[in-house]
Design an enzyme around this catalytic site. Structure first.
Site, PDB file in Angstrom:
ATOM      1  N   ASN A   1     -19.527 -20.178  -5.144  1.00  0.00           N
ATOM      2  CA  ASN A   1     -18.155 -19.983  -5.594  1.00  0.00           C
ATOM      3  C   ASN A   1     -17.582 -18.893  -4.686  1.00  0.00           C
ATOM      4  O   ASN A   1     -17.803 -17.703  -4.926  1.00  0.00           O
ATOM      5  CB  ASN A   1     -18.098 -19.557  -7.063  1.00  0.00           C
TER       6      ASN A   1
ATOM      7  N   ARG B   1      -3.302 -24.534 -10.824  1.00  0.00           N
ATOM      8  CA  ARG B   1      -2.849 -23.141 -10.810  1.00  0.00           C
ATOM      9  C   ARG B   1      -1.801 -22.922  -9.707  1.00  0.00           C
ATOM     10  O   ARG B   1      -1.118 -23.843  -9.309  1.00  0.00           O
ATOM     11  CB  ARG B   1      -4.068 -22.223 -10.668  1.00  0.00           C
TER      12      ARG B   1
ATOM     13  N   PRO C   1     -16.005 -12.623  -4.357  1.00  0.00           N
ATOM     14  CA  PRO C   1     -15.378 -11.420  -4.881  1.00  0.00           C
ATOM     15  C   PRO C   1     -14.844 -11.561  -6.308  1.00  0.00           C
ATOM     16  O   PRO C   1     -14.317 -12.607  -6.681  1.00  0.00           O
ATOM     17  CB  PRO C   1     -14.216 -11.160  -3.903  1.00  0.00           C
ATOM     18  N   ASN C   2     -15.030 -10.501  -7.046  1.00  0.00           N
ATOM     19  CA  ASN C   2     -14.530 -10.337  -8.426  1.00  0.00           C
ATOM     20  C   ASN C   2     -15.287 -11.157  -9.475  1.00  0.00           C
ATOM     21  O   ASN C   2     -15.013 -11.046 -10.662  1.00  0.00           O
ATOM     22  CB  ASN C   2     -13.019 -10.647  -8.519  1.00  0.00           C
TER      23      ASN C   2
ATOM     24  N   TYR D   1     -10.953 -17.297 -17.142  1.00  0.00           N
ATOM     25  CA  TYR D   1     -12.357 -17.444 -16.739  1.00  0.00           C
ATOM     26  C   TYR D   1     -13.344 -17.408 -17.906  1.00  0.00           C
ATOM     27  O   TYR D   1     -14.539 -17.628 -17.713  1.00  0.00           O
ATOM     28  CB  TYR D   1     -12.713 -16.358 -15.710  1.00  0.00           C
TER      29      TYR D   1
ATOM     30  N   ARG E   1     -12.727  -9.842 -16.737  1.00  0.00           N
ATOM     31  CA  ARG E   1     -11.581 -10.261 -15.935  1.00  0.00           C
ATOM     32  C   ARG E   1     -10.869 -11.483 -16.546  1.00  0.00           C
ATOM     33  O   ARG E   1     -11.536 -12.485 -16.851  1.00  0.00           O
ATOM     34  CB  ARG E   1     -12.176 -10.634 -14.573  1.00  0.00           C
TER      35      ARG E   1
ATOM     36  N   HIS F   1     -15.735 -23.856  -8.940  1.00  0.00           N
ATOM     37  CA  HIS F   1     -14.678 -22.975  -9.437  1.00  0.00           C
ATOM     38  C   HIS F   1     -14.657 -23.079 -10.948  1.00  0.00           C
ATOM     39  O   HIS F   1     -14.632 -24.191 -11.488  1.00  0.00           O
ATOM     40  CB  HIS F   1     -13.309 -23.367  -8.873  1.00  0.00           C
TER      41      HIS F   1
ATOM     42  N   GLU G   1     -19.518 -26.519  -4.038  1.00  0.00           N
ATOM     43  CA  GLU G   1     -18.590 -25.425  -4.367  1.00  0.00           C
ATOM     44  C   GLU G   1     -18.199 -25.522  -5.837  1.00  0.00           C
ATOM     45  O   GLU G   1     -17.885 -26.602  -6.333  1.00  0.00           O
ATOM     46  CB  GLU G   1     -17.351 -25.535  -3.470  1.00  0.00           C
TER      47      GLU G   1
ATOM     48  N   ALA H   1     -11.748 -16.037  -4.184  1.00  0.00           N
ATOM     49  CA  ALA H   1     -10.490 -16.008  -3.416  1.00  0.00           C
ATOM     50  C   ALA H   1     -10.705 -16.391  -1.949  1.00  0.00           C
ATOM     51  O   ALA H   1      -9.785 -16.905  -1.292  1.00  0.00           O
ATOM     52  CB  ALA H   1      -9.861 -14.625  -3.516  1.00  0.00           C
TER      53      ALA H   1
HETATM   54  C1  DQA Z   1     -12.112 -19.006  -8.727  1.00  0.00           C
HETATM   55  C2  DQA Z   1     -10.694 -19.449  -8.377  1.00  0.00           C
HETATM   56  C3  DQA Z   1     -10.115 -18.603  -7.241  1.00  0.00           C
HETATM   57  O1  DQA Z   1      -8.803 -19.021  -6.929  1.00  0.00           O
HETATM   58  C4  DQA Z   1     -10.077 -17.149  -7.659  1.00  0.00           C
HETATM   59  O2  DQA Z   1      -9.614 -16.354  -6.592  1.00  0.00           O
HETATM   60  C5  DQA Z   1     -11.358 -16.650  -8.195  1.00  0.00           C
HETATM   61  C6  DQA Z   1     -12.167 -17.524  -9.050  1.00  0.00           C
HETATM   62  C7  DQA Z   1     -12.681 -19.779  -9.928  1.00  0.00           C
HETATM   63  O3  DQA Z   1     -13.902 -19.722 -10.116  1.00  0.00           O
HETATM   64  O4  DQA Z   1     -11.939 -20.400 -10.685  1.00  0.00           O
HETATM   65  O5  DQA Z   1     -11.715 -15.503  -8.011  1.00  0.00           O
HETATM   66  O6  DQA Z   1     -12.950 -19.277  -7.615  1.00  0.00           O
END
Ligand code: DQA
Length: 157
Positions: free
Chosen positions: A73, A106, A9-10, A22, A17, A99, A97, A76
């Site tokens: 990835n 964080r 998501p996102n 990011y 964003r 990030h 995985e 959240a």
């Molecule tokens: C993320 C880190 C997560 O905590 C966050 O919710 C994201 C992006 C990252 O790529 O750094 O949406 O996965």
């Protein structure tokens, strides 16, 4: 050999964003770079992004018999989704995985990834380059598995 890249998501909002966290790169540009690298290495690659937990579970299940490696990835959902973790565990396909941000530097709620616990490896804090590193790692893992399978077949023949 085929890699499926799953984005949570996102991540469709990358480039818009929270750029201070990011960065400015869009998801399609990250995927274009990954596609280039896959082509150079003779690897098939497919991309999938969803904001919905169930769709991500479905996609992981669809990887069974189709993909040799998963780069994910979960965004959240890394911190909350037992369903995604169970799906990764169920298909038994090696997963890396990624990030973009260093989740360990964080908020406390981001420091634990329950999906990472069932992944072969984790890359965090390297920005978009983390996806490239994941591909290098995944190609290595897939080659090792293939070499093992070939050796086993030779023994059985
Ligand atoms: C993320 C880190 C997560 O905590 C966050 O919710 C994201 C992006 C990252 O790529 O750094 O949406 O996965």
């Amino acid at each position: 050999m085929k890699i499926v890249v799953i984005q949570g998501p996102n991540l469709n909002m990358l480039g818009v964003r929270e750029q201070h966290i990011y960065g400015p790169m869009k998801l399609e540009d990250i995927h274009a770079q990954m596609k280039n690298f896959a082509e150079q290495n003779g690897v098939e690659i497919e991309f999938f992004q969803s904001n919905l937990e169930g769709e991500i579970v479905d996609k992981i299940q669809e990887c069974l018999g189709d993909a040799d490696g998963i780069i994910i990835n979960p965004a959240a959902y890394s911190h909350t989704s037992i369903a995604i973790r169970d799906a990764l565990s169920a298909v038994e396909i090696p997963a890396i995985e990624v990030h973009l941000s260093n989740i360990h530097a964080r908020e406390d709620f981001r420091k634990k990834s329950i999906t990472a616990e069932v992944s072969a490896g984790v890359i965090a804090g390297m920005g978009p380059f983390g996806y490239h590193l994941a591909m290098v790692g995944m190609i290595q893992i897939m080659q090792e598995i293939k070499a093992m399978q070939d050796a086993q077949q030779e023994q059985e023949a």
